[in-house]
Design a protein around this motif. Structure first.
Motif, PDB file in Angstrom:
ATOM      1  N   THR A  12       0.835  -1.200   0.000  1.00  0.00           N
ATOM      2  CA  THR A  12       0.000   0.000   0.000  1.00  0.00           C
ATOM      3  C   THR A  12       0.867   1.246   0.000  1.00  0.00           C
ATOM      4  O   THR A  12       2.072   1.199   0.304  1.00  0.00           O
ATOM      5  CB  THR A  12      -0.927   0.022   1.229  1.00  0.00           C
ATOM      6  N   ILE A  24       1.773   3.235  -2.529  1.00  0.00           N
ATOM      7  CA  ILE A  24       2.795   3.318  -3.579  1.00  0.00           C
ATOM      8  C   ILE A  24       2.640   4.565  -4.442  1.00  0.00           C
ATOM      9  O   ILE A  24       3.570   4.946  -5.150  1.00  0.00           O
ATOM     10  CB  ILE A  24       2.744   2.067  -4.474  1.00  0.00           C
ATOM     11  N   SER A  68      -3.722   3.873  -2.014  1.00  0.00           N
ATOM     12  CA  SER A  68      -3.307   3.077  -3.168  1.00  0.00           C
ATOM     13  C   SER A  68      -2.900   1.694  -2.720  1.00  0.00           C
ATOM     14  O   SER A  68      -2.579   1.467  -1.549  1.00  0.00           O
ATOM     15  CB  SER A  68      -2.156   3.747  -3.932  1.00  0.00           C
ATOM     16  N   SER A  69      -2.908   0.779  -3.661  1.00  0.00           N
ATOM     17  CA  SER A  69      -2.473  -0.589  -3.383  1.00  0.00           C
ATOM     18  C   SER A  69      -1.890  -1.195  -4.648  1.00  0.00           C
ATOM     19  O   SER A  69      -2.220  -0.783  -5.767  1.00  0.00           O
ATOM     20  CB  SER A  69      -3.641  -1.451  -2.880  1.00  0.00           C
ATOM     21  N   TYR A  70      -1.029  -2.176  -4.428  1.00  0.00           N
ATOM     22  CA  TYR A  70      -0.377  -2.918  -5.512  1.00  0.00           C
ATOM     23  C   TYR A  70      -0.431  -4.383  -5.141  1.00  0.00           C
ATOM     24  O   TYR A  70      -0.042  -4.769  -4.034  1.00  0.00           O
ATOM     25  CB  TYR A  70       1.061  -2.438  -5.687  1.00  0.00           C
ATOM     26  N   GLU A  84       0.106  -8.518  -6.522  1.00  0.00           N
ATOM     27  CA  GLU A  84       0.575  -9.523  -7.470  1.00  0.00           C
ATOM     28  C   GLU A  84       0.119 -10.890  -7.006  1.00  0.00           C
ATOM     29  O   GLU A  84       0.328 -11.258  -5.846  1.00  0.00           O
ATOM     30  CB  GLU A  84       2.107  -9.518  -7.581  1.00  0.00           C
ATOM     31  N   GLU A 139      -2.904  -2.521  -9.940  1.00  0.00           N
ATOM     32  CA  GLU A 139      -2.594  -1.292  -9.210  1.00  0.00           C
ATOM     33  C   GLU A 139      -3.883  -0.488  -9.050  1.00  0.00           C
ATOM     34  O   GLU A 139      -4.629  -0.309 -10.015  1.00  0.00           O
ATOM     35  CB  GLU A 139      -1.542  -0.472  -9.956  1.00  0.00           C
ATOM     36  N   SER A 176      -5.645   3.113  -7.237  1.00  0.00           N
ATOM     37  CA  SER A 176      -5.460   4.400  -6.573  1.00  0.00           C
ATOM     38  C   SER A 176      -6.828   4.978  -6.234  1.00  0.00           C
ATOM     39  O   SER A 176      -7.781   4.846  -7.003  1.00  0.00           O
ATOM     40  CB  SER A 176      -4.679   5.376  -7.459  1.00  0.00           C
TER      41      SER A 176
END
Length: 289
Positions: A45, A47, A54-56, A58, A65, A67
């Motif tokens: 988070t 990023i 925001s978060s990313y 995988e 991604e 926002s």
């Protein structure tokens, strides 16, 4: 003058002499490692500095991604509660799930250059939202909306922007309904984490799960499910687990001709079980971060 913004390769690069007629090597399919029935996933988070949250995420070959911007003031009109919107977009030239069914991609890129009224096909990339992007955006918005305390933010707007950087389509082969719903599942979880990171007041953290039912066999977080078989059904469902497992979103794909209530209950139970496991991991992340 050399471009200082680019990482240039060596000037003594040698192009290997490779036979272009050679067949590509076969990639062996390996079972993905799982922890507590789930594939391991990477979550981060904060990023994006200029976003409120925001978060990313995988998981497998899916890279997402998210926002969140808001609450931002609305000028010129007064509303007693905040407005909420979600926009999900794939990066250009990324294969979208089931786009041969939902998107108008029957015309090739070469012929699209000579077509004046062609939509969603552009030799330089897609323009506007495709049908699949609209469907995913609508599901995420519908699932997250009940959890947000919109009354706390009058005369404001909250906007969520989702960017899908990579998908399982890079593995090759055609996209099944199961893979599409699996992607939607992780998009929802990443969006929910970004919403929490923004500090916006919510009633509960929405999490989701995805399940596949075939021949009375239920598989959670499916990855390598075969293409559509008779009687095969996939489901993604979103829940607010702290509010008596309230269902806030459901999406079913597959053969629903003879779908019985007991099968739907079985799918929802599986999705709820997975959503609770995802929620436990998210709680652990926020506790240690």
């Amino acid at each position: 003058m050399s471009d200082r913004r680019r990482l240039l390769g060596s000037v003594n690069t040698i192009i290997p002499n490779v036979d272009g007629t050679a067949q590509p090597a076969k990639i062996e399919s390996k079972t993905e490692p799982r922890i507590d029935g789930l594939r391991p996933f990477f979550l981060k988070t904060g990023i994006i500095e200029n976003a409120n949250g925001s978060s990313y995420l995988e998981v497998g070959n899916n890279i997402i991604e998210v926002s969140v911007y808001g609450p931002r003031p609305i000028r010129g009109s007064f509303i007693d509660r905040a407005s909420f919107s979600v926009e999900c977009k794939f990066l250009p030239f990324i294969s979208q799930p089931n786009e041969h069914l939902y998107n108008n991609t029957s015309i090739s890129a070469s012929s699209a250059a000579n077509t004046t009224n062609q939509t969603n096909v552009n030799v330089n990339g897609r323009t506007g939202l495709t049908s699949i992007e609209h469907k995913i955006s609508s599901y995420i918005e519908t699932s997250l909306l009940p959890s947000i305390v919109l009354e706390k933010y009058p005369k404001s707007t909250i906007d969520v922007f989702v960017t899908i950087i990579s998908t399982d389509s890079s593995l090759g082969g055609s996209y099944s309904d199961t893979k599409m719903l699996s992607l939607v599942n992780w998009v929802l979880n990443a969006s929910s984490v970004a919403l929490v990171d923004s500090g916006i007041e919510v009633k509960d953290v929405v999490t989701s799960g995805v399940a596949h039912l075939q021949n009375d066999v239920l598989v959670l977080d499916p990855t390598e499910i075969q293409e559509k078989d008779e009687g095969s059904v996939s489901c993604v469902a979103s829940f607010m687990n702290l509010r008596n497992d309230e269902i806030v979103g459901i999406w079913i794909e597959g053969d629903q001709t003879n779908l019985e209530n007991s099968q739907v209950d079985h799918l929802l139970d599986g999705c709820n079980d997975m959503s609770k496991k995802v929620r436990a991991n998210i709680n652990s992340y926020f506790t240690t971060s």
